[in-house]
Design an enzyme around this catalytic site. Structure first.
Site, PDB file in Angstrom:
ATOM      1  N   GLN A   1      46.508  36.898  52.894  1.00 38.87           N
ATOM      2  CA  GLN A   1      47.963  36.867  52.994  1.00 38.87           C
ATOM      3  C   GLN A   1      48.595  37.449  51.728  1.00 38.87           C
ATOM      4  O   GLN A   1      48.132  37.164  50.630  1.00 38.87           O
ATOM      5  CB  GLN A   1      48.433  35.422  53.190  1.00 38.87           C
ATOM      6  CG  GLN A   1      47.962  34.809  54.490  1.00 38.87           C
ATOM      7  CD  GLN A   1      48.852  35.184  55.665  1.00 38.87           C
ATOM      8  OE1 GLN A   1      49.878  35.838  55.502  1.00 38.87           O
ATOM      9  NE2 GLN A   1      48.439  34.781  56.851  1.00 38.87           N
TER      10      GLN A   1
ATOM     11  N   TYR B   1      42.213  33.338  66.126  1.00 35.78           N
ATOM     12  CA  TYR B   1      42.674  34.460  65.297  1.00 35.78           C
ATOM     13  C   TYR B   1      42.615  33.999  63.836  1.00 35.78           C
ATOM     14  O   TYR B   1      43.612  34.043  63.117  1.00 35.78           O
ATOM     15  CB  TYR B   1      44.113  34.882  65.629  1.00 35.78           C
ATOM     16  CG  TYR B   1      44.396  35.111  67.095  1.00 35.78           C
ATOM     17  CD1 TYR B   1      44.269  36.391  67.633  1.00 35.78           C
ATOM     18  CD2 TYR B   1      44.783  34.062  67.929  1.00 35.78           C
ATOM     19  CE1 TYR B   1      44.537  36.611  68.976  1.00 35.78           C
ATOM     20  CE2 TYR B   1      45.051  34.285  69.268  1.00 35.78           C
ATOM     21  CZ  TYR B   1      44.930  35.557  69.795  1.00 35.78           C
ATOM     22  OH  TYR B   1      45.208  35.769  71.122  1.00 35.78           O
TER      23      TYR B   1
ATOM     24  N   CYS C   1      53.899  36.146  63.814  1.00 37.53           N
ATOM     25  CA  CYS C   1      54.569  37.129  62.962  1.00 37.53           C
ATOM     26  C   CYS C   1      55.526  37.979  63.797  1.00 37.53           C
ATOM     27  O   CYS C   1      56.075  38.953  63.314  1.00 37.53           O
ATOM     28  CB  CYS C   1      53.543  37.997  62.234  1.00 37.53           C
ATOM     29  SG  CYS C   1      52.375  38.782  63.333  1.00 37.53           S
TER      30      CYS C   1
HETATM   31  N1  SAH Z   1      45.014  33.153  60.537  1.00 32.26           N
HETATM   32  C1  SAH Z   1      44.669  34.170  59.586  1.00 32.26           C
HETATM   33  C2  SAH Z   1      44.822  35.607  60.087  1.00 32.26           C
HETATM   34  C3  SAH Z   1      45.976  35.913  60.987  1.00 32.26           C
HETATM   35  S1  SAH Z   1      46.217  37.638  61.286  1.00 32.26           S
HETATM   36  C4  SAH Z   1      45.436  33.959  58.300  1.00 32.26           C
HETATM   37  O1  SAH Z   1      46.399  33.202  58.257  1.00 32.26           O
HETATM   38  O2  SAH Z   1      45.073  34.540  57.280  1.00 32.26           O
HETATM   39  C5  SAH Z   1      45.621  37.818  62.933  1.00 32.26           C
HETATM   40  C6  SAH Z   1      44.129  37.941  63.040  1.00 32.26           C
HETATM   41  O3  SAH Z   1      43.769  38.067  64.418  1.00 32.26           O
HETATM   42  C7  SAH Z   1      43.526  39.158  62.365  1.00 32.26           C
HETATM   43  O4  SAH Z   1      42.535  38.723  61.477  1.00 32.26           O
HETATM   44  C8  SAH Z   1      42.920  39.994  63.520  1.00 32.26           C
HETATM   45  O5  SAH Z   1      41.748  40.656  63.150  1.00 32.26           O
HETATM   46  C9  SAH Z   1      42.652  38.935  64.547  1.00 32.26           C
HETATM   47  N2  SAH Z   1      42.606  39.347  65.960  1.00 32.26           N
HETATM   48  C10 SAH Z   1      43.267  40.344  66.578  1.00 32.26           C
HETATM   49  N3  SAH Z   1      43.054  40.326  67.894  1.00 32.26           N
HETATM   50  C11 SAH Z   1      42.214  39.283  68.138  1.00 32.26           C
HETATM   51  C12 SAH Z   1      41.626  38.744  69.330  1.00 32.26           C
HETATM   52  N4  SAH Z   1      41.860  39.265  70.532  1.00 32.26           N
HETATM   53  N5  SAH Z   1      40.828  37.664  69.193  1.00 32.26           N
HETATM   54  C13 SAH Z   1      40.577  37.108  67.992  1.00 32.26           C
HETATM   55  N6  SAH Z   1      41.103  37.589  66.832  1.00 32.26           N
HETATM   56  C14 SAH Z   1      41.905  38.660  66.915  1.00 32.26           C
END
Ligand code: SAH
Length: 447
Positions: free
Chosen positions: A276, A305, A402
């Protein structure tokens, strides 16, 4: 103001209709003169020509290149009004797209920053040359790849200027070629800097269209004099691509990574890891997610995610077990390292699509969840995933988003599937820019 912070006005047409006019750089409450640049059936785009009477919310941008630079789309709006705008953006999405009648009754006051400057811990400056052959570094102008020379940026971590100047001077002095996107020639593409806000550790990574940086020893010798310097590396990107980083990094000096903390969880960050960018606000965001999850210690939580496991690890101390799912294998590798360096053993990570892993685990192994957290990219969650979540019947779902538009769409769907919105928190992670982060708590309706 529209979704990208542009001003919206209306003009009457000759046949008596009212047409929306979108004007970048115009502020709500301004009286302006604008020149129409593009005409669509239902609306038009225009360029700000003159501010006739400025809005009370208009302020002088701190940065001289705020207008051409594509970064800070709201710097000309007072911070108070920026917060107001973002809160309203979420409210409008929840009512218009989400179908919630009075979202304001569920929404907490927006969580802004005390000092909305110098908050970013990561910068990626493209490098080029101007007409005179002088090295320039900065940011792309909105929607283009023209570099706006920006030796100083007010939203970046303080101390960045020194690093950038050091690299610029070096490139100039040793006449190192800079990358030209058009011709795919020249060596130096981008400078990536990262700072651990709590540790003070600094990382510099030079992204090059080649495998070797000439006179690297000189640059290393200079950079390592900077207080906090921990990791200096090159990243090799020889592809003709918009992607900034290539897949290979070579450490020139120091460690391969820096460390930082969010709360008391420690994270290792390498040049390629996702992390982040606003650590101060991220802590507040995760605190909200934790508060909404309302963990008592015995719960099973799914963090979908999960990226490098930031939220998973943050929640793990208050839960019995946390499962994280993420599509990028490297991020899961980082997540595992992060769990290990914190001595956290009650987390398990899966590589794959959330909308495939969760349904499979549920159907094949009957996995269970008290709380499900999702933090999807801008496009939001997949329908299959929402359906599976509803089938699993967790008590609570915490949605970190977001993009308020897709959030509202998904919230509406969860409403149909038996979940109601309890609380909404809006966190300003991207001060001076138009994006906004939201956390929503949904709970299973009593049936
Ligand atoms: N929760 C984390 C990252 C959020 S960003 C944090 O707060 O740091 C969203 C994330 O979702 C990214 O890392 C991206 O690679 C992932 N992502 C995108 N599409 C996805 C899917 N279909 N299934 C699982 N993860 C996914």
């Amino acid at each position: 103001m529209g979704t990208d912070g542009e001003g919206i006005g209306h003009v009457a047409t000759e046949d008596g209709r009212s047409i929306a006019v979108f004007v970048k750089d115009a502020v709500m409450g301004d009286t302006i003169r604008a020149a129409i640049t593009k005409v669509k059936k239902q609306y038009v785009y225009a360029r700000l020509v003159e501010v006739i009477k400025p809005s009370p919310y208009r302020v002088e941008p701190k940065c001289p290149v705020a207008r051409p630079c594509g970064g800070c789309t709201l710097q000309h709006v007072s911070y108070e009004k920026q917060l107001d705008y973002k809160w309203n953006k979420v409210k409008n999405c929840l009512s218009r797209i989400g179908g919630i009648e009075h979202p304001e009754d569920l929404m907490e006051p927006i969580i802004g920053m005390e000092n909305p400057w110098n908050y970013r811990n990561k910068a990626q400056f493209p490098v080029g040359r101007d007409k005179e052959g002088k090295v320039v570094t900065g940011f792309y102008a909105g929607r283009t790849h023209t570099i706006i020379d920006t030796p100083h940026c007010d939203i970046q971590a303080e101390g960045n200027d020194t690093i950038i100047k050091c690299v610029r001077d070096f490139l100039q002095e040793y006449n190192i070629s800079t990358y030209d996107e058009e011709t795919h020639t020249g060596l130096m593409r981008h400078i990536l800097t990262r700072v651990g806000f709590t540790t003070g550790e600094i990382m510099v990574c030079l992204i090059i269209n080649g495998t070797k940086l000439p006179h690297a020893d000189v640059l290393v010798e200079r950079l390592r004099q900077i207080d906090g310097m921990t990791s200096i590396s090159i990243n090799i990107n020889q592809d003709k691509t918009n992607r900034i980083l290539g897949d290979t990094c070579k450490t020139l000096w120091g460690q391969d990574y820096i460390t930082d903390y969010i709360g008391d969880v420690k994270y290792q960050i390498s040049p390629l890891s996702f992390y982040q960018v606003n650590p101060v606000q991220t802590k507040k965001l995760y605190d909200k997610a934790l508060e909404y999850a309302d963990l008592q210690g015995g719960e099973t939580v799914w963090d979908l995610y999960c990226g490098i496991g930031t939220i998973s690890l943050f929640l793990s101390k208050k839960a019995a077990k946390v499962y994280g799912v993420e599509i990028v294998p490297q991020a899961i590798a980082d997540a595992k390292v992060n769990a290990q360096i914190n001595g956290i053993e009650n987390v398990q990570f899966f590589v794959g699509k959330a909308e495939e892993v969760l349904p499979a685990e549920y159907k094949e192994h009957g996995v269970y969840a008290d709380v499900i957290v999702v933090d999807p990219p801008r496009k939001g969650c997949d329908e299959t995933l929402l359906q599976t979540i509803a089938d699993m019947q967790p008590k609570r779902m915490v949605y970190v988003s977001c993009d308020p538009a897709t959030l509202a769409r998904d919230v509406k769907r969860m409403g149909e599937l038996g979940y109601q919105v309890e609380k909404v928190a809006v966190v300003d992670q991207f001060c001076q820019g138009g994006h906004v982060e939201t956390v929503v708590l949904m709970s299973k309706k009593d049936t």
